[in-house]
Design an enzyme around this catalytic site. Structure first.
Site, PDB file in Angstrom:
ATOM      1  N   HIS A   1       0.760  -1.254   0.051  1.00 39.60           N
ATOM      2  CA  HIS A   1       0.055   0.109  -0.024  1.00 39.60           C
ATOM      3  C   HIS A   1       0.869   1.181  -0.056  1.00 39.60           C
ATOM      4  O   HIS A   1       1.924   1.266   0.749  1.00 39.60           O
ATOM      5  CB  HIS A   1      -0.796  -0.050   1.286  1.00 39.60           C
ATOM      6  CG  HIS A   1      -2.135   0.942   1.267  1.00 39.60           C
ATOM      7  ND1 HIS A   1      -1.844   2.465   1.449  1.00 39.60           N
ATOM      8  CD2 HIS A   1      -3.393   0.968   0.722  1.00 39.60           C
ATOM      9  CE1 HIS A   1      -3.195   2.748   1.372  1.00 39.60           C
ATOM     10  NE2 HIS A   1      -3.954   1.842   0.757  1.00 39.60           N
TER      11      HIS A   1
ATOM     12  N   ASP B   1      -7.822  -5.228  -0.615  1.00 43.36           N
ATOM     13  CA  ASP B   1      -8.252  -6.110  -1.752  1.00 43.36           C
ATOM     14  C   ASP B   1      -7.881  -7.619  -1.633  1.00 43.36           C
ATOM     15  O   ASP B   1      -8.387  -8.172  -2.350  1.00 43.36           O
ATOM     16  CB  ASP B   1      -7.650  -5.454  -2.944  1.00 43.36           C
ATOM     17  CG  ASP B   1      -8.178  -3.946  -3.246  1.00 43.36           C
ATOM     18  OD1 ASP B   1      -7.288  -3.109  -3.255  1.00 43.36           O
ATOM     19  OD2 ASP B   1      -9.500  -3.774  -3.174  1.00 43.36           O
TER      20      ASP B   1
HETATM   21  C1  SDX Z   1      -6.005   0.222  -3.028  1.00 45.22           C
HETATM   22  O1  SDX Z   1      -4.313   4.825  -1.732  1.00 45.22           O
HETATM   23  C2  SDX Z   1      -5.462   4.040  -1.323  1.00 45.22           C
HETATM   24  O2  SDX Z   1      -5.745   4.296  -0.103  1.00 45.22           O
HETATM   25  C3  SDX Z   1      -5.870   2.841  -2.211  1.00 45.22           C
HETATM   26  C4  SDX Z   1      -6.755   2.115  -1.451  1.00 45.22           C
HETATM   27  C5  SDX Z   1      -8.272   2.616  -1.188  1.00 45.22           C
HETATM   28  O3  SDX Z   1      -8.959   2.332  -0.390  1.00 45.22           O
HETATM   29  O4  SDX Z   1      -8.595   3.768  -1.901  1.00 45.22           O
HETATM   30  O5  SDX Z   1      -6.342   1.486  -0.212  1.00 45.22           O
HETATM   31  C6  SDX Z   1      -7.100   0.701  -2.245  1.00 45.22           C
HETATM   32  O6  SDX Z   1      -5.905   0.655  -4.257  1.00 45.22           O
HETATM   33  C7  SDX Z   1      -5.249  -0.637  -2.401  1.00 45.22           C
HETATM   34  C8  SDX Z   1      -3.674  -1.076  -3.064  1.00 45.22           C
HETATM   35  C9  SDX Z   1      -4.259  -2.031  -4.078  1.00 45.22           C
HETATM   36  N1  SDX Z   1      -3.203  -2.262  -5.238  1.00 45.22           N
HETATM   37  C10 SDX Z   1      -2.687  -3.744  -5.152  1.00 45.22           C
HETATM   38  O7  SDX Z   1      -2.817  -4.507  -4.257  1.00 45.22           O
HETATM   39  C11 SDX Z   1      -1.720  -3.856  -6.317  1.00 45.22           C
HETATM   40  C12 SDX Z   1      -0.264  -4.271  -5.606  1.00 45.22           C
HETATM   41  N2  SDX Z   1       0.164  -3.548  -4.788  1.00 45.22           N
HETATM   42  C13 SDX Z   1       1.540  -2.876  -5.421  1.00 45.22           C
HETATM   43  O8  SDX Z   1       1.327  -2.523  -7.015  1.00 45.22           O
HETATM   44  C14 SDX Z   1       1.999  -1.458  -4.653  1.00 45.22           C
HETATM   45  O9  SDX Z   1       1.860  -2.185  -3.322  1.00 45.22           O
HETATM   46  C15 SDX Z   1       1.195  -0.224  -4.393  1.00 45.22           C
HETATM   47  C16 SDX Z   1       0.618   0.127  -5.730  1.00 45.22           C
HETATM   48  C17 SDX Z   1      -0.200  -0.612  -3.970  1.00 45.22           C
HETATM   49  C18 SDX Z   1       1.657   0.715  -3.660  1.00 45.22           C
HETATM   50  O10 SDX Z   1       3.010   1.047  -4.073  1.00 45.22           O
HETATM   51  P1  SDX Z   1       4.341   1.931  -3.617  1.00 45.22           P
HETATM   52  O11 SDX Z   1       3.723   2.316  -2.325  1.00 45.22           O
HETATM   53  O12 SDX Z   1       4.435   3.055  -4.451  1.00 45.22           O
HETATM   54  O13 SDX Z   1       4.897   0.894  -3.288  1.00 45.22           O
HETATM   55  P2  SDX Z   1       6.239   0.260  -4.307  1.00 45.22           P
HETATM   56  O14 SDX Z   1       5.350  -0.133  -5.747  1.00 45.22           O
HETATM   57  O15 SDX Z   1       7.113   1.439  -4.637  1.00 45.22           O
HETATM   58  O16 SDX Z   1       6.727  -0.899  -3.787  1.00 45.22           O
HETATM   59  C19 SDX Z   1       7.824  -0.811  -2.898  1.00 45.22           C
HETATM   60  C20 SDX Z   1       8.432  -1.991  -2.889  1.00 45.22           C
HETATM   61  C21 SDX Z   1       9.220  -2.123  -4.575  1.00 45.22           C
HETATM   62  O17 SDX Z   1      10.229  -3.019  -4.336  1.00 45.22           O
HETATM   63  P3  SDX Z   1      11.882  -2.278  -4.574  1.00 45.22           P
HETATM   64  O18 SDX Z   1      11.713  -1.243  -5.824  1.00 45.22           O
HETATM   65  O19 SDX Z   1      11.886  -1.631  -3.413  1.00 45.22           O
HETATM   66  O20 SDX Z   1      12.581  -3.292  -4.485  1.00 45.22           O
HETATM   67  O21 SDX Z   1       7.860  -3.072  -2.878  1.00 45.22           O
HETATM   68  C22 SDX Z   1       7.530  -3.846  -3.945  1.00 45.22           C
HETATM   69  C23 SDX Z   1       8.175  -2.950  -5.025  1.00 45.22           C
HETATM   70  O22 SDX Z   1       8.595  -3.877  -6.079  1.00 45.22           O
HETATM   71  N3  SDX Z   1       6.065  -4.227  -3.841  1.00 45.22           N
HETATM   72  C24 SDX Z   1       5.751  -5.633  -4.116  1.00 45.22           C
HETATM   73  C25 SDX Z   1       4.515  -5.322  -3.911  1.00 45.22           C
HETATM   74  N4  SDX Z   1       3.974  -4.161  -3.739  1.00 45.22           N
HETATM   75  C26 SDX Z   1       5.106  -3.410  -3.771  1.00 45.22           C
HETATM   76  N5  SDX Z   1       6.384  -6.723  -4.683  1.00 45.22           N
HETATM   77  C27 SDX Z   1       5.598  -7.537  -4.985  1.00 45.22           C
HETATM   78  N6  SDX Z   1       4.434  -7.719  -4.480  1.00 45.22           N
HETATM   79  C28 SDX Z   1       3.581  -6.670  -4.377  1.00 45.22           C
HETATM   80  N7  SDX Z   1       2.430  -6.723  -4.324  1.00 45.22           N
END
Ligand code: SDX
Length: 393
Positions: free
Chosen positions: A270, A328
């Site tokens: 998140h 989710d």
């Molecule tokens: C919602 O904002 C809100 O409030 C949204 C929401 C709401 O109620 O409105 O809460 C609803 O959208 C929840 C989020 C749903 N999305 C997902 O579940 C999709 C999977 N999650 C990722 O795409 C990601 O975690 C995000 C987009 C949710 C958050 O992204 P961030 O905070 O920008 O984190 P990031 O993508 O920069 O990740 C940080 C690190 C990275 O690794 P490094 O580059 O540091 O090595 O964590 C890794 C990412 O690769 N990572 C994951 C991961 N999520 C982040 N690795 C594997 N699986 C994952 N799901």
């Protein structure tokens, strides 16, 4: 006027906006709506009471709640001509595409005024949207499966009405199970608002120009559709099904860690929570209740989800990045068990989030210093240079 903070690449910016509606402490995993913790609201309140709280800032008295619920109930029907918008879509259109189109079209139906100072517009637009979204989502579903539209009923509560419009058919009696209705209502509550997430920021940015409220909400629905945002509930269930069994979890955890592998654990991580998303905890409890009720407590996908959560949250990669299940991760398991296809998961999220969008829209347009939102940029393009004639390129 928000706090000034610095973040990569090392330049300062100001907070997007000030808001008194929802507070999130990502490190503690805390979510408050007008000061009330989400787990208390999900356990003791119900969706329309939470709607009142988000819209007006205080929990209603019994009389205020009765008046609010009656007004919402008596706005659940759509103008009969609105059906033409549904019928204009291909029968296999994604219900989110239908919702974007129909809600946007409401701007032409219920009023095309852009006079945001009009209190009538604020109140009636609010009621109309909160009241009609279940009808719009249910009719988008019915249209996609070729069944006749089922009209809302004033003798049913908000969640029961939605389930009835989705699953009843004219050919036979359909009784809404009160426990499923309670689970549906709790899912609505858990999705009601979430501070300045991407779709809410979209609504606020659109409303800052004084755009029509229905058009602003249609913009929010479009943004929520993305798989990284509201579309994650559909993607999370598809991920769990792809894993399929507990013994394949280690392989997929390794794939999620592999930067060369596009696979992500959808429903994990998140932007703000660097601890458990409190909504996921409540959702997990609801999953157990609903599946027990439906007699599928040994649902293999729920077993995969629980084991995946256990193994991933114990893995150093996830610990270092503070990646936990979000709202989710479990919701799709419940919705599928209730009988919804995956294509309906995000429309249900949009239905529930409408009150959050409306509350934030009202807060935005009530700001006397209303300025059109205009995010700044960090320019990384070419330096100033002279035009080169084509023969010299
Ligand atoms: C919602 O904002 C809100 O409030 C949204 C929401 C709401 O109620 O409105 O809460 C609803 O959208 C929840 C989020 C749903 N999305 C997902 O579940 C999709 C999977 N999650 C990722 O795409 C990601 O975690 C995000 C987009 C949710 C958050 O992204 P961030 O905070 O920008 O984190 P990031 O993508 O920069 O990740 C940080 C690190 C990275 O690794 P490094 O580059 O540091 O090595 O964590 C890794 C990412 O690769 N990572 C994951 C991961 N999520 C982040 N690795 C594997 N699986 C994952 N799901």
């Amino acid at each position: 006027q928000g706090d000034v903070f610095t973040y990569d690449p090392g330049f300062t910016s100001t907070a997007a906006c000030e808001s008194a509606i929802t507070f999130i402490d990502g490190d503690k995993g805390e979510l408050l709506h007008r000061g009330y913790p989400i787990d208390q609201l999900a356990g003791k309140s119900h969706y329309l009471e939470v709607c009142y709280l988000l819209l007006y800032g205080e929990l209603p008295t019994a009389d205020q709640l009765e008046e609010f619920e009656t007004t919402v109930t008596r706005h659940t029907m759509l103008h009969e001509q609105m059906q033409y918008f549904f019928r204009g879509f291909r029968r296999d259109a994604h219900p989110m595409a239908v919702m974007v189109g129909v809600v946007g079209a409401m701007a032409a139906f219920y009023h095309d005024s852009t006079d945001i100072t009009d209190p009538w517009q604020r109140e009636v637009a609010s009621f109309r949207l909160i009241a009609k979204m279940p009808t719009i989502a249910a009719w988008a579903y019915k249209y996609s499966i070729g069944q006749p539209f089922v009209y809302p009923r004033n003798d049913l509560d908000y969640a029961s009405n939605f389930l009835h419009m989705c699953f009843a058919v004219p050919a036979e009696e359909y009784k809404v199970d009160p426990i499923l209705a309670r689970a549906m209502d709790r899912i609505f509550t858990l999705h009601a608002d979430h501070e300045q997430n991407a779709s809410t920021s979209t609504v606020r940015l659109a409303s800052s120009s004084g755009a029509n409220p229905f058009a602003c909400i249609a913009a929010g629905i479009a943004c929520l559709w993305g798989p990284a945002h509201g579309g994650a509930n559909q993607a999370a269930l598809e991920t769990l099904k792809e894993i399929g069994s507990v013994d394949r979890i280690p392989e997929y955890i390794e794939r999620a860690k592999d930067k060369n592998d596009p696979f992500r654990l959808m429903g994990f991580g998140h932007r703000v929570y660097k601890n458990f998303d409190p909504r996921a905890t409540v959702m997990k409890q609801s999953a157990d209740e609903v599946l027990d009720l439906l007699g599928i407590e040994d649902n293999p996908i729920l077993q995969v989800a629980k084991e995946l959560e256990k193994q991933a949250t114990a893995d150093q990669y996830f610990i270092d990045r503070k990646l936990f299940p979000n709202v989710d991760f479990y919701s799709g398991i419940i919705l599928e068990a209730m009988g919804f296809p995956t294509s309906m998961f995000t429309p249900i999220f949009a239905l529930a989030r409408t009150v959050g969008w409306i509350s934030q829209w009202k807060e935005q347009i009530s700001d006397p210093a209303l300025k059109i939102g205009r995010p700044r940029q960090l320019y990384t393009g070419a330096a100033k240079r002279d035009y080169v004639d084509i023969e010299n390129r």
